[in-house]
Design a protein around this motif. Structure first.
Motif, short mmCIF file in Angstrom:
data_model
loop_
_atom_site.label_atom_id
_atom_site.label_comp_id
_atom_site.label_asym_id
_atom_site.label_seq_id
_atom_site.Cartn_x
_atom_site.Cartn_y
_atom_site.Cartn_z
N ILE A 1 0.83 -1.21 0.00
CA ILE A 1 0.00 0.00 0.00
C ILE A 1 0.86 1.26 0.00
O ILE A 1 0.66 2.16 -0.82
CB ILE A 1 -0.97 0.00 1.20
CG1 ILE A 1 -2.03 -1.10 0.99
CG2 ILE A 1 -1.63 1.36 1.39
CD1 ILE A 1 -2.88 -1.39 2.22
N ASN A 2 1.82 1.34 0.89
CA ASN A 2 2.61 2.57 0.99
C ASN A 2 3.53 2.78 -0.20
O ASN A 2 3.64 3.90 -0.70
CB ASN A 2 3.37 2.61 2.31
CG ASN A 2 2.46 2.98 3.46
OD1 ASN A 2 1.68 2.15 3.93
ND2 ASN A 2 2.51 4.23 3.90
N VAL A 3 4.16 1.72 -0.67
CA VAL A 3 5.02 1.86 -1.85
C VAL A 3 4.17 2.24 -3.06
O VAL A 3 4.54 3.11 -3.86
CB VAL A 3 5.84 0.58 -2.11
CG1 VAL A 3 6.52 0.62 -3.47
CG2 VAL A 3 6.87 0.36 -1.01
N GLY A 4 2.98 1.63 -3.19
CA GLY A 4 2.12 1.89 -4.33
C GLY A 4 1.46 3.26 -4.34
O GLY A 4 1.23 3.84 -5.39
N GLY B 1 -7.22 -3.50 -7.38
CA GLY B 1 -8.60 -3.91 -7.09
C GLY B 1 -8.67 -5.30 -6.50
O GLY B 1 -9.37 -5.54 -5.50
N LEU B 2 -7.94 -6.23 -7.10
CA LEU B 2 -7.93 -7.61 -6.60
C LEU B 2 -7.43 -7.66 -5.16
O LEU B 2 -8.04 -8.29 -4.30
CB LEU B 2 -7.05 -8.48 -7.49
CG LEU B 2 -6.94 -9.95 -7.11
CD1 LEU B 2 -8.25 -10.67 -7.36
CD2 LEU B 2 -5.81 -10.62 -7.87
N SER B 3 -6.35 -6.95 -4.88
CA SER B 3 -5.78 -6.94 -3.53
C SER B 3 -6.77 -6.37 -2.51
O SER B 3 -7.01 -6.97 -1.46
CB SER B 3 -4.50 -6.12 -3.49
OG SER B 3 -3.57 -6.62 -4.40
N GLU B 4 -7.32 -5.21 -2.81
CA GLU B 4 -8.25 -4.55 -1.89
C GLU B 4 -9.45 -5.44 -1.57
O GLU B 4 -9.80 -5.65 -0.41
CB GLU B 4 -8.79 -3.25 -2.51
CG GLU B 4 -7.80 -2.17 -2.68
CD GLU B 4 -8.33 -1.05 -3.57
OE1 GLU B 4 -7.63 -0.03 -3.65
OE2 GLU B 4 -9.41 -1.18 -4.20
N LYS C 1 -9.99 -8.73 -2.18
CA LYS C 1 -9.72 -10.04 -1.59
C LYS C 1 -9.36 -9.92 -0.11
O LYS C 1 -9.77 -10.75 0.70
CB LYS C 1 -8.61 -10.76 -2.36
CG LYS C 1 -9.03 -11.23 -3.74
CD LYS C 1 -10.16 -12.24 -3.65
CE LYS C 1 -10.52 -12.79 -5.01
NZ LYS C 1 -11.43 -13.93 -4.96
N ILE C 2 -8.62 -8.88 0.24
CA ILE C 2 -8.32 -8.66 1.67
C ILE C 2 -9.60 -8.34 2.42
O ILE C 2 -9.85 -8.86 3.51
CB ILE C 2 -7.26 -7.56 1.85
CG1 ILE C 2 -5.88 -8.06 1.37
CG2 ILE C 2 -7.18 -7.11 3.31
CD1 ILE C 2 -4.81 -6.99 1.31
N LEU C 3 -10.45 -7.49 1.83
CA LEU C 3 -11.73 -7.16 2.47
C LEU C 3 -12.56 -8.43 2.67
O LEU C 3 -13.10 -8.66 3.75
CB LEU C 3 -12.51 -6.14 1.63
CG LEU C 3 -13.91 -5.81 2.15
CD1 LEU C 3 -13.86 -5.20 3.54
CD2 LEU C 3 -14.63 -4.90 1.17
N TYR C 4 -12.63 -9.26 1.64
CA TYR C 4 -13.41 -10.49 1.75
C TYR C 4 -12.84 -11.39 2.85
O TYR C 4 -13.57 -11.90 3.69
CB TYR C 4 -13.44 -11.23 0.40
CG TYR C 4 -14.29 -12.47 0.44
CD1 TYR C 4 -15.67 -12.39 0.30
CD2 TYR C 4 -13.72 -13.73 0.64
CE1 TYR C 4 -16.46 -13.53 0.36
CE2 TYR C 4 -14.50 -14.86 0.70
CZ TYR C 4 -15.87 -14.76 0.56
OH TYR C 4 -16.65 -15.89 0.63
N TYR C 5 -11.54 -11.54 2.85
CA TYR C 5 -10.87 -12.39 3.85
C TYR C 5 -11.15 -11.91 5.28
O TYR C 5 -11.44 -12.70 6.17
CB TYR C 5 -9.36 -12.41 3.57
CG TYR C 5 -8.54 -13.09 4.61
CD1 TYR C 5 -8.53 -14.48 4.72
CD2 TYR C 5 -7.76 -12.36 5.50
CE1 TYR C 5 -7.77 -15.11 5.69
CE2 TYR C 5 -7.00 -12.98 6.48
CZ TYR C 5 -7.01 -14.36 6.57
OH TYR C 5 -6.26 -14.98 7.53
#
Length: 194
Positions: free
Chosen positions: A58-61, A146-149, A151-155
């Protein structure tokens, strides 16, 4: 109409996208550093590995995008909350507009188009369809973001039946989900200590 006004800016200086990320500004100075992102993820119940990877990713991106006009990267990778709207990625839902405001019609569209099993929730498969449906051609960075955000939310936020509820998703957009998850973690810890 009432929902949109609830999710618009709290005052003229802050939009909903800023509210979404401010939980991670652990010292409330308007800047989120990787260690604060890590602490925020730990506060909502993430493990050390996920919290570490999320903080770096997140921070690097996002750091460079929220520091316009800065030619040299800051190796502390700060995210400037005031400029978070500049870090919006492509291939997203469009629920935040270019100014970081909540767009209720785009939010409702998610469920109208993809929630087939339950009208107020997404299953894992429906979430995958939603992510594929938002992909813009050759926007690989947006796909990964989008996938990262999501999938983490779902998890982290799916219910016991594996559903990501509409109210949960709504609360992640304004950041209130993070406060709720942190409070629940504290309450669980207190109960386990008794």
């Amino acid at each position: 109409m009432g929902v949109e006004s609830e999710f618009e800016a709290i005052d003229n200086n802050q939009n909903v996208l800023q509210k979404h990320v401010e939980f991670f500004d652990r010292n409330n100075d308007g800047v989120i550093y990787p260690w604060e992102t890590f602490q925020g993820f730990r506060a909502i119940g993430s493990g050390i590995l996920l919290s570490s990877v999320a903080a770096i990713f997140i921070n690097v991106g996002l750091s460079g995008k929220t520091r316009p006009g800065k030619k040299c990267p800051n190796l502390l990778f700060p995210i400037i909350i005031e400029n978070i709207k500049m870090a919006k990625h492509g291939s997203d839902s469009g629920v935040y507009d270019e100014h970081g405001r909540f767009v209720n019609s785009k939010f409702e569209e998610i469920f109208h188009k993809y929630a087939r099993t339950h009208p107020d929730a997404l299953t894992s498969d429906e979430l995958n369809e939603f992510l594929k449906g938002n992909r813009e051609p050759k926007d690989y960075g947006g796909w990964i973001g989008g996938l990262s955000e999501w999938k983490i939310l779902y998890y982290l936020a799916k219910d016991k039946d594996g559903l990501l509820k509409k109210d949960t998703i709504r609360s992640v957009y304004d950041g209130s989900l993070f406060e709720k998850m942190a409070a629940e973690k504290i309450n669980k810890k207190k109960h386990s200590e008794k």
